[in-house]
Design a protein around this motif. Structure first.
Motif, short mmCIF file in Angstrom:
data_model
loop_
_atom_site.label_atom_id
_atom_site.label_comp_id
_atom_site.label_asym_id
_atom_site.label_seq_id
_atom_site.Cartn_x
_atom_site.Cartn_y
_atom_site.Cartn_z
N LEU A 49 0.82 -1.15 -0.14
CA LEU A 49 -0.02 0.04 0.17
C LEU A 49 0.76 1.10 -0.02
N ARG A 50 2.10 1.33 0.79
CA ARG A 50 2.84 2.32 0.91
C ARG A 50 3.40 2.71 -0.56
N SER A 51 3.80 1.64 -1.44
CA SER A 51 4.33 1.83 -2.73
C SER A 51 3.49 2.46 -3.52
N SER A 52 2.18 2.42 -3.37
CA SER A 52 1.05 2.99 -4.16
C SER A 52 0.56 4.09 -3.51
N ASN A 53 1.13 4.66 -2.54
CA ASN A 53 0.46 5.83 -1.77
C ASN A 53 -1.01 5.76 -1.26
N GLN A 54 -1.13 4.36 -0.72
CA GLN A 54 -2.43 4.13 -0.07
C GLN A 54 -2.14 4.30 1.52
N PRO A 55 -3.21 4.74 2.16
CA PRO A 55 -3.12 4.53 3.62
C PRO A 55 -3.05 3.12 4.13
N PHE A 56 -2.47 3.04 5.34
CA PHE A 56 -2.10 1.82 5.78
C PHE A 56 -3.47 0.87 6.51
N LEU A 57 -3.44 -0.49 6.44
CA LEU A 57 -4.33 -1.09 7.14
C LEU A 57 -4.22 -1.12 8.54
N VAL A 58 -5.21 -0.74 9.49
CA VAL A 58 -5.36 -0.74 10.80
C VAL A 58 -6.47 -1.43 11.26
N PRO A 59 -6.14 -2.22 12.59
CA PRO A 59 -7.54 -2.91 12.94
C PRO A 59 -8.52 -2.13 13.39
N SER A 60 -9.64 -2.56 13.21
CA SER A 60 -10.80 -1.68 13.60
C SER A 60 -11.06 -0.51 12.72
#
Length: 503
Positions: A49-60
């Motif tokens: 996701l970081r390599s595509s400038n997308q926000p990280f996955l975070v629980p909840s």
């Protein structure tokens, strides 16, 4: 993460069905994986996701459609067969550390292979057992080989060559490169290199050699953009002048334009010279004539090796055949000499191992009349694979020296001449073994004659011929199936075996 595996695919497909990202323990229970493995998979997904400038996955937190789209797109470009052995991982590590395109740390290798920290530590420990190309770690640069720049290029090239026989690891490595170039594009460009080589030199280059040259040109050019390589780092002035005069260099110059059109790279002059040397070494495998004094020395050495081998193996031959053998050995020693002179080719494909002849070659090299010349040309001796290549040449020569033994067939028959001629053609032209056919008339045949047992096979329609030899009875009607059966019988009777048994 550059490549994927089955667990990662399960992970992505699972979270794609969720609105909010579950906690780690819930995902571990649902996917039947450990919490530690879920952390690895989550880290890998966030790296993509970081390599595509997308926000990280975070629980909840909410999972967006754009995040899933990016992750599934990355997944679709990854190799489907994800399993790598320890040896295969270490081959890839060799290339990554020899020509680093990024800082390689334990966590970087974990992400690349999607394995645990302990697995990477074991692989690194195996690599550290070597005398040369032992990985050393620094906080600034990560894992490195403390070897000269030229040696690093050679090591990476040879590792890439070894990787050609392992399709899945090769794909793994290709997908680790920036921009994720496809394997099919490398094949397309390597095919163009093959055509250039054939058009210019009227010779063929194998797909594995062409593909290795293509992938190496991309990787080394990427490396050189971070760590500039000059010609003087690799070759002296005389070598540079010699290489630029070769037709192989012209091929590489034309190839570079094609490669730079298909990949986002610029191939520097130093890399072109190195590629010229590699292409030159392939050419040397096929060249028959050279004028260099070194190759005259190789001719003298070849004579000594053949003489020693003939003495040890007790093989005799005509003088003309011996001269041909010497030329074959000299021709093969040329690329071996190049491997020592430029350290460029140490990978040999499709070897046949004949232990006795390999032993003869080793003994011949140890008993040369002029060991000083051998030590001068090959200061470190020949590699085991090179020994095997020479043994293959000598083994092939010994096979060619064996006398051809024909299968002696006696045909005792009252068949009309046209039927006899049909049998004769089937036996002499369509048998898998050479045959000598003798035909005798059944009505004048002396059944008490002892000569019948001197033949390897008797063909007849009579059941009254007394013999211990194999007998093929002719059917009342000649059919294709009967001729096929005769061919089978002939192929199963070995005259060489008969001679051995008689002794």
């Amino acid at each position: 993460m550059q490549v994927s595996n089955m667990n990662y695919a399960k992970f992505i497909n699972y979270i794609a069905t969720q609105e909010l990202l579950p906690n780690v323990q819930t995902m571990a229970n649902r996917l039947n994986l450990s919490s530690r493995k879920i952390y690895y998979l989550l880290q890998a997904a966030n790296s993509d996701l970081r390599s595509s400038n997308q926000p990280f996955l975070v629980p909840s937190t909410k999972i967006s459609d754009s995040q899933i789209s990016v992750l599934k797109n990355k997944l679709s470009h990854a190799p489907s067969d994800e399993y790598l052995t320890s040896y295969e991982r270490q081959q890839i590590m060799d290339i990554c550390i020899a020509l680093p395109l990024k800082k390689w740390t334990l966590s970087a290798f974990q992400s690349l292979f999607d394995v645990s920290r302990n697995t990477v530590l074991r692989d690194i420990a195996d690599l550290k057992k070597r005398k040369k190309f032992r990985p050393e770690f620094s906080k600034k640069n990560g894992f490195e080989f403390k070897e000269p720049r030229y040696d690093l290029l050679v090591h990476a090239y040879n590792s890439l060559m070894l990787l050609q026989s392992h399709r899945n690891p090769l794909n793994y490595f290709i997908h680790s490169l920036d921009g994720e170039p496809s394997h099919s594009k490398f094949l397309l460009v390597s095919e163009k290199l093959k055509n250039m080589y054939k058009d210019s030199l009227e010779k063929s280059i194998s797909i594995s050699n062409a593909l290795t040259l293509t992938i190496f040109s991309v990787v080394s050019s990427m490396y050189s953009s971070h760590h500039p390589i000059t010609e003087e780092m690799l070759f002296n002035d005389s070598d540079i002048t010699s290489f630029t005069k070769r037709r192989e260099h012209n091929i590489i110059q034309d190839y570079a334009l094609v490669a730079e059109t298909n990949f986002p790279i610029h191939i520097p002059t130093s890399v072109k010279l190195f590629l010229t040397l590699q292409l030159l070494s392939v050419t040397k495998e096929q060249d028959d004539h050279f004028s260099s004094h070194s190759f005259q020395d190789l001719l003298i050495l070849s004579e000594h090796i053949v003489d020693a081998f003939m003495t040890i193996s007790h093989i005799t031959s005509k003088n003309t055949e011996r001269k041909i053998l010497i030329r074959e050995i000299q021709t093969q020693l040329k690329p071996f000499w190049y491997a020592v002179r430029y350290q460029n080719i140490t990978v040999y494909e499709y070897l046949y191992h004949e232990p006795l002849f390999e032993k003869y070659v080793v003994e011949s090299l140890n008993q040369l009349t002029d060991s000083a010349l051998y030590n001068h040309l090959f200061p470190y001796g020949l590699l085991p694979d090179q020994i095997s290549v020479l043994a293959m040449i000598f083994y092939n020569f010994s096979l060619s020296q064996q006398k051809e033994t024909k299968l002696n067939i006696l045909m005792v028959t009252s068949l009309p001449i046209y039927s006899q001629n049909l049998f004769k053609t089937v036996i002499e032209k369509h048998s898998t073994v050479p045959c000598a056919l003798t035909i005798q008339a059944l009505n004048s045949f002396d059944n008490s004659s002892n000569n019948v047992n001197q033949f390897d096979l008797i063909i007849t329609e009579s059941t009254e011929i007394s013999t211990k030899q194999p007998t093929f009875l002719i059917d009342s009607e000649l059919k294709e199936s009967e001729f096929d059966r005769l061919k089978t019988v002939i192929s199963q009777i070995n005259p060489m075996e008969k001679i051995t048994n008689d002794k």
